[in-house]
Design an enzyme around this catalytic site. Structure first.
Site, short mmCIF file in Angstrom:
data_model
loop_
_atom_site.label_atom_id
_atom_site.label_comp_id
_atom_site.label_asym_id
_atom_site.label_seq_id
_atom_site.Cartn_x
_atom_site.Cartn_y
_atom_site.Cartn_z
N LYS A 266 0.87 -1.25 0.33
CA LYS A 266 -0.24 0.34 0.20
C LYS A 266 1.28 1.21 -0.17
O LYS A 266 2.09 1.06 0.33
CB LYS A 266 -0.99 -0.47 1.12
CG LYS A 266 -2.11 -1.29 1.51
CD LYS A 266 -3.05 -0.88 2.71
CE LYS A 266 -3.92 -1.90 2.56
NZ LYS A 266 -5.32 -1.63 1.43
N ARG A 340 -10.34 -12.56 2.30
CA ARG A 340 -11.41 -12.74 1.61
C ARG A 340 -10.39 -13.85 1.63
O ARG A 340 -10.83 -14.50 2.59
CB ARG A 340 -11.72 -12.57 -0.18
CG ARG A 340 -10.41 -12.63 -0.44
CD ARG A 340 -10.54 -11.69 -2.06
NE ARG A 340 -10.65 -10.24 -1.31
CZ ARG A 340 -11.25 -8.79 -2.84
NH1 ARG A 340 -11.29 -9.46 -3.75
NH2 ARG A 340 -11.68 -7.62 -2.61
N1 BES Z 1 -8.32 -4.04 4.87
C1 BES Z 1 -8.77 -3.07 3.07
C2 BES Z 1 -9.76 -2.70 3.25
C3 BES Z 1 -9.35 -0.82 3.69
C4 BES Z 1 -8.73 -0.55 2.41
C5 BES Z 1 -10.04 -1.30 4.23
C6 BES Z 1 -9.55 1.01 3.56
C7 BES Z 1 -10.60 0.54 5.24
C8 BES Z 1 -10.19 1.29 4.23
C9 BES Z 1 -8.03 -5.05 2.65
O1 BES Z 1 -7.51 -5.57 2.63
C10 BES Z 1 -7.71 -4.06 1.24
O2 BES Z 1 -6.50 -3.53 1.11
N2 BES Z 1 -9.07 -4.40 0.08
C11 BES Z 1 -8.48 -4.04 -1.55
C12 BES Z 1 -8.76 -4.76 -2.06
C13 BES Z 1 -8.27 -4.35 -3.66
C14 BES Z 1 -6.98 -5.13 -3.77
C15 BES Z 1 -8.68 -5.49 -4.57
C16 BES Z 1 -8.55 -2.80 -1.36
O3 BES Z 1 -9.83 -2.30 -1.34
O4 BES Z 1 -8.05 -1.16 -2.02
MN MN Z 2 -4.90 -5.70 2.08
#
Ligand code: BES
Ligand code: MN
Ligand code: ZN
Length: 508
Positions: A266, A340
């Site tokens: 990230k 997931r």
């Molecule tokens: N924990 C995050 C989701 C999240 C992001 C929660 C921002 C709260 C604020 C999750 O594990 C994630 O990184 N999801 C990705 C999925 C994507 C790679 C398909 C996302 O939402 O960007």
């Molecule tokens: Mn994630």
């Protein structure tokens, strides 16, 4: 926070020995018969136009003759509904932050409706005065520590008062764990917190480590944990409140104690907030803490897959294919879609309890934040009755959710050339495609999924856990216990009717 419930008239509230009084004033006129100093103050303030009629409007008074508490805050509570009471208490407590203010009299005696307003007021009072202190020694201790709740009929309000107390316990445990930084809330520490709850009578907690999880064949969960030197934990909690034969509700909480994204790392901005990525797990712990106090007649299983998502030489790589516990293979195209991957194996594990329902709770997608913001949790379910029950529980508990679709067309993007499925499906409809992925592991289950990415915590200066969706989950479990009770009492009536007509043969 310590709550006490008392039957109090306005006159009795005036002589209460507290540091401050917070008096909820309804839109409905105050009865003419009420004529003591507090009722007179309220009537005069309303008549003179010093207390406007909108829920949440306040008037702060000081050293009022005939009232023992030196500070009195009057606050408008509209129609006296739970939502208005919450608004009123939040606004009122914000005015009562003076040092040395420890004991608060919260006067609901002027409201007609007791019940839901009692719970909502207690929750709002706890919420407005909550302070995180664990890793902040300089933090001021919580201002309001003791609350005397005055209502017109304490006996009638008792059940809601008990529910309110248990909810506050549960919400605050969830907040505590979600707020702790990742180095103070590792998978092992979460497991310790669960074990501590497990000492309550009627509770049992088992904790599995990497070896046991490998033995179960949870290849997706193992893949996420691989990049971290913190060993994973799979926490299995049981609450027995009903007969052994009664099918349990299974709650599955995402317990990523820190989500860097892994190799699909990230960006740096706000990455600290990914310590909240175990908000689902925290809500399961909080719900169990509330169950310990309320002890409803229902069986509940809590499952928490917990690990860190880190980049490392050992970490899983984009394109790697893993085999889940269900036997289905997954091409991990994005290591940041890790929630997931840990949940899918927990869902497969959930089937062994032959559950009445399975609800997973997860800070799953940024896309859900875009879709619903911080107001409503995203709710997905393959069963209409379960969806309706969750929607209603959320409405009743003022912890809202909104049902989202699960059309099969949304699963198109999950197709992979190298595995049974990929773990991502592009940017469009991201909250839904994540739910479609989970659904592949819940085909035989009465399943629902709560995406709490937007509702579990607040960003900015008010950064911190909200404790959501503990209120929704506790309400759902209480409703479910009540439904079960009604069903079994209908059964009893049938049997006794048979006995009366003397048609029953054999020994009773
Ligand atoms: N924990 C995050 C989701 C999240 C992001 C929660 C921002 C709260 C604020 C999750 O594990 C994630 O990184 N999801 C990705 C999925 C994507 C790679 C398909 C996302 O939402 O960007
Ligand atoms: Mn994630
Ligand atoms: Zn995550």
């Amino acid at each position: 926070m310590n709550f006490e419930l008392k039957s109090l008239s306005a006159d009795q509230a005036a002589v209460l020995s507290v540091d401050a009084l917070l008096v909820l004033v309804p839109d409905a006129p105050i009865p003419v018969s009420a004529s003591g100093p507090l009722a007179t103050l309220v009537k005069d303030a309303v008549r003179q136009g010093d207390l406007e009629a909108d829920a949440g409007k306040t008037l702060a008074c000081y050293k009022v003759p005939g009232i023992k508490a030196s500070r009195v805050v009057l606050v408008r509570a509209g129609d006296g509904s739970a939502a208005s009471a919450r608004k009123a208490v939040t606004a009122g407590v914000a005015l009562l932050k003076q040092p040395g203010l420890k004991k608060l009299g919260l006067v609901l005696s002027l409201l007609e409706k007791g019940g839901a307003a009692v719970r909502a007021s207690m929750q709002a009072c706890a919420d407005a005065s909550y302070t995180y202190t664990t890793t902040k020694p300089s933090a001021k201790a919580r201002a309001v520590q003791q609350v005397v709740l005055g209502v017109s009929d304490a006996t009638g309000a008792r059940a809601d008062f008990e529910a309110g107390k248990a909810l506050v316990t549960g919400i605050e445990l969830a907040k505590e764990w979600a707020n702790r930084p990742a180095n103070h809330a590792t998978p092992a520490l979460l497991a310790d917190a669960a074990r501590k709850l497990g000492r309550t009578p009627g509770f049992k907690v088992d904790v599995l480590g990497p070896k046991e999880v490998a033995g179960l064949g949870m290849g997706a969960f193992l893949a996420v944990a691989k990049g971290s030197s913190e060993p994973l934990r799979f926490i299995v909690m049981h609450y027995h409140g009903a007969a052994k034969s009664s099918a349990p509700v299974v709650l599955v909480g995402k317990g990523i104690t820190f989500d860097t994204g892994g190799i699909s790392i990230k960006p740096a901005a706000e990455m600290d907030e990914m310590k909240f990525d175990m908000g689902g797990a925290a809500s399961v712990l909080g719900t169990f803490a509330a169950l310990a106090e309320l002890r409803p007649a229902i069986n509940v299983v809590g499952l928490i897959p917990s690990c860190e998502n880190m980049p490392d030489g050992q970490a899983v790589k984009p394109g790697d294919v893993v085999t889940s516990m269900s036997g289905q293979t997954i091409e991990i195209l994005n290591t940041d879609a890790e929630g997931r991957l840990i949940l899918c194996d927990a869902l497969t594990y959930a089937a062994r309890f032959k559950p009445r329902s399975v609800i997973d709770i997860a800070t799953l997608t940024g896309a859900c934040v875009i879709a619903l913001g911080a107001v409503r949790t995203g709710m997905f379910s393959t069963r209409d009755d379960l969806a309706a029950a969750l929607q209603q529980a959320g409405d009743a508990a003022l912890d809202l959710c909104w049902r989202m679709p699960l059309d099969d067309d949304y699963a198109e993007g999950l197709k992979s050339n190298f595995a049974d499925m990929g773990n991502v499906a592009g940017r469009a409809g991201g909250a839904i495609t994540a739910a479609k992925f989970l659904q592949k592991f819940a085909t035989e289950l009465p399943w629902a999924h709560l995406d709490i990415a937007g509702t579990a915590w607040k960003s900015g200066t008010a950064k911190g856990s909200t404790g959501r969706p503990v209120p929704l989950l506790v309400q759902y479990l209480l409703d479910e216990a009540a439904r079960q009770q009604t069903l079994s009492s209908v059964g009893t009536v049938k049997v006794s009717a048979k006995q009366k007509t003397g048609k029953r043969s054999g020994k009773a």
